[in-house]
Every structure is written in C-alpha cells, then in structure tokens.
Design a protein around this motif. Structure first.
Motif, PDB file in Angstrom:
ATOM      1  N   GLY A 112       0.797  -1.226   0.000  1.00 57.21           N
ATOM      2  CA  GLY A 112       0.000   0.000   0.000  1.00 57.21           C
ATOM      3  C   GLY A 112       0.827   1.272   0.000  1.00 57.21           C
ATOM      4  N   ALA A 113       2.127   1.173  -0.231  1.00 54.61           N
ATOM      5  CA  ALA A 113       2.989   2.366  -0.186  1.00 54.61           C
ATOM      6  C   ALA A 113       2.580   3.391  -1.240  1.00 54.61           C
ATOM      7  N   LEU A 114       2.323   2.949  -2.471  1.00 59.62           N
ATOM      8  CA  LEU A 114       1.899   3.892  -3.512  1.00 59.62           C
ATOM      9  C   LEU A 114       0.509   4.442  -3.199  1.00 59.62           C
ATOM     10  N   ALA A 115      -0.395   3.579  -2.783  1.00 61.48           N
ATOM     11  CA  ALA A 115      -1.750   4.029  -2.457  1.00 61.48           C
ATOM     12  C   ALA A 115      -1.721   5.081  -1.352  1.00 61.48           C
TER      13      ALA A 115
ATOM     14  N   MET B 240      -5.459   5.047  -0.083  1.00 65.50           N
ATOM     15  CA  MET B 240      -5.495   3.780   0.646  1.00 65.50           C
ATOM     16  C   MET B 240      -6.712   3.727   1.558  1.00 65.50           C
ATOM     17  N   ILE B 241      -7.471   2.647   1.463  1.00 64.48           N
ATOM     18  CA  ILE B 241      -8.565   2.359   2.390  1.00 64.48           C
ATOM     19  C   ILE B 241      -7.968   1.410   3.429  1.00 64.48           C
ATOM     20  N   GLU B 242      -7.489   1.963   4.516  1.00 64.85           N
ATOM     21  CA  GLU B 242      -6.736   1.194   5.509  1.00 64.85           C
ATOM     22  C   GLU B 242      -7.516  -0.010   6.035  1.00 64.85           C
TER      23      GLU B 242
ATOM     24  N   GLY C 133      -7.483  -2.621   3.162  1.00 62.78           N
ATOM     25  CA  GLY C 133      -6.234  -2.948   2.472  1.00 62.78           C
ATOM     26  C   GLY C 133      -6.344  -2.808   0.969  1.00 62.78           C
ATOM     27  N   LEU C 134      -7.244  -1.923   0.526  1.00 62.57           N
ATOM     28  CA  LEU C 134      -7.492  -1.696  -0.897  1.00 62.57           C
ATOM     29  C   LEU C 134      -7.323  -0.216  -1.231  1.00 62.57           C
ATOM     30  N   ALA C 135      -7.232   0.078  -2.510  1.00 58.62           N
ATOM     31  CA  ALA C 135      -7.141   1.469  -2.954  1.00 58.62           C
ATOM     32  C   ALA C 135      -8.501   1.946  -3.448  1.00 58.62           C
ATOM     33  N   GLU C 136      -8.758   3.224  -3.263  1.00 61.61           N
ATOM     34  CA  GLU C 136      -9.925   3.872  -3.867  1.00 61.61           C
ATOM     35  C   GLU C 136      -9.702   3.939  -5.370  1.00 61.61           C
ATOM     36  N   ARG C 137     -10.760   4.269  -6.130  1.00 59.48           N
ATOM     37  CA  ARG C 137     -10.621   4.516  -7.556  1.00 59.48           C
ATOM     38  C   ARG C 137     -10.067   5.929  -7.728  1.00 59.48           C
TER      39      ARG C 137
END
Length: 187
Positions: A102-105, A111-113, A116-120
C-alpha cells in the motif's frame, strides 16, 4: 489537503507487463507524462471494465507521450493470474503495478486502511514527477478513458502554453482562453 503539485515519493514496485515481471521506479516516470490509475482489486466487477477502456485507448495515450500505470494492492503474481484467466485483462499492454504494501496508495492518498485496498483514483503526473490533476471516486462508479485522455491533453497544453487555459470540454485544436485583467475574477 490538495495533492496538486505534490511530488511523487521515491518508489520501487514490481509490475506485470508484456507477459513478464518488471521493476518500476520513480526514475521510470520522470521525463514523460504518466497516469496512475488506482483500482480496488483484481478479479472484481467494475475494475475490468475500466482497465479494458484504458487498454482500448492505450495507443492514443502513447501517441501523446503518456504512460499508463494501473495500480492495485494486489501482487504482480495476482496481476499475472488475472491476465491469464481473463480475456478482457489479456488486452492490457500497459504496466500493471503491484502495491501489496500500500505504499503507492498511501503516497497518492487513496489507501482504504480498513480494507487494504485502494480507492478509484486517477492521477496525471507531469514529467517532473508532480501531480497536476486527479480524481478520486466511489468504488461503485467506473471511470471514462476518453475524459482522462482529454485531461492529459489539456494538462500538456497548459504546461506548454502557460499563458493560456483550457475551458470546459476543451479538445486539442479548440480555442483556449488567455487570462487577462478582464477575466481575473472568472478563473
């Protein structure tokens, strides 16, 4: 806080591209225009429609000197498995960046902590590595590659012609505006 003019932090990630694994770093994005196209996860529902839309426009992005980087918090191995399993994802020629930590997110603040996912999130990054335009939307709404291409073209135009601005729905070759004292309150 706005991310406009934020410089992308140094990074080093694995990517799946051209039926192979490749390392991508900040150095790779410098000197050219880039789009970072974050999406929640591989093997989902809205994401492949967006990624296919981008795949269908990829040659147009390349013609204007812009690289596409799709990014999810999956590993590069999951990207390959999705590519191998999906006729839609097989169309993708641009690098699919793996961001399992998640470093880039986090750097792009998508980052949706809890999940563990990224937003659009769609980010246009200039050749100096700075964010010049972005959009973050709800996970249940897909994005449009035509509009993203138009925004890259407009961003490139104003970077080259700093004394002009692009109005709504501007397309390459259309009229632009040149700010003057008469327009100061409008911009």
């Amino acid at each position: 806080m706005s991310l406009i003019n934020k410089e992308v932090n140094d990074f080093k990630v694995q990517a799946y591209v051209g039926n192979d694994f490749k390392e991508v770093t900040k150095k790779d994005i410098l000197g050219k225009w880039s789009v970072f196209f974050f999406y929640p996860a591989d093997f989902t529902f809205v994401c492949p429609t967006e990624l296919e839309d981008l795949a269908n426009k990829y040659e147009e992005f390349k013609k204007i000197g812009c690289e596409i980087y799709s990014v999810s918090c999956d590993t590069h191995f999951v990207h390959k498995a999705w590519h191998d399993a999906s006729a839609t994802i097989k169309k993708i020629q641009y690098p699919m960046l793996a961001d399992p930590t998640g470093a880039l997110a986090r750097d792009f603040d998508v980052m949706i902590e809890a999940d563990g996912l990224a937003e659009r999130g769609s980010f246009i990054v200039n050749p100096e590595g700075k964010i010049v335009a972005y959009e973050v939307i709800a996970g249940n709404v897909g994005r449009n590659a035509d509009e993203l291409l138009r925004r890259v073209q407009a961003s490139q135009f104003v970077a080259e012609h700093g004394d002009q601005v692009c109005p709504a729905k501007w397309q390459p070759g259309a009229s632009t505006l040149k700010p003057s004292l008469d327009l100061v309150g409008i911009i």
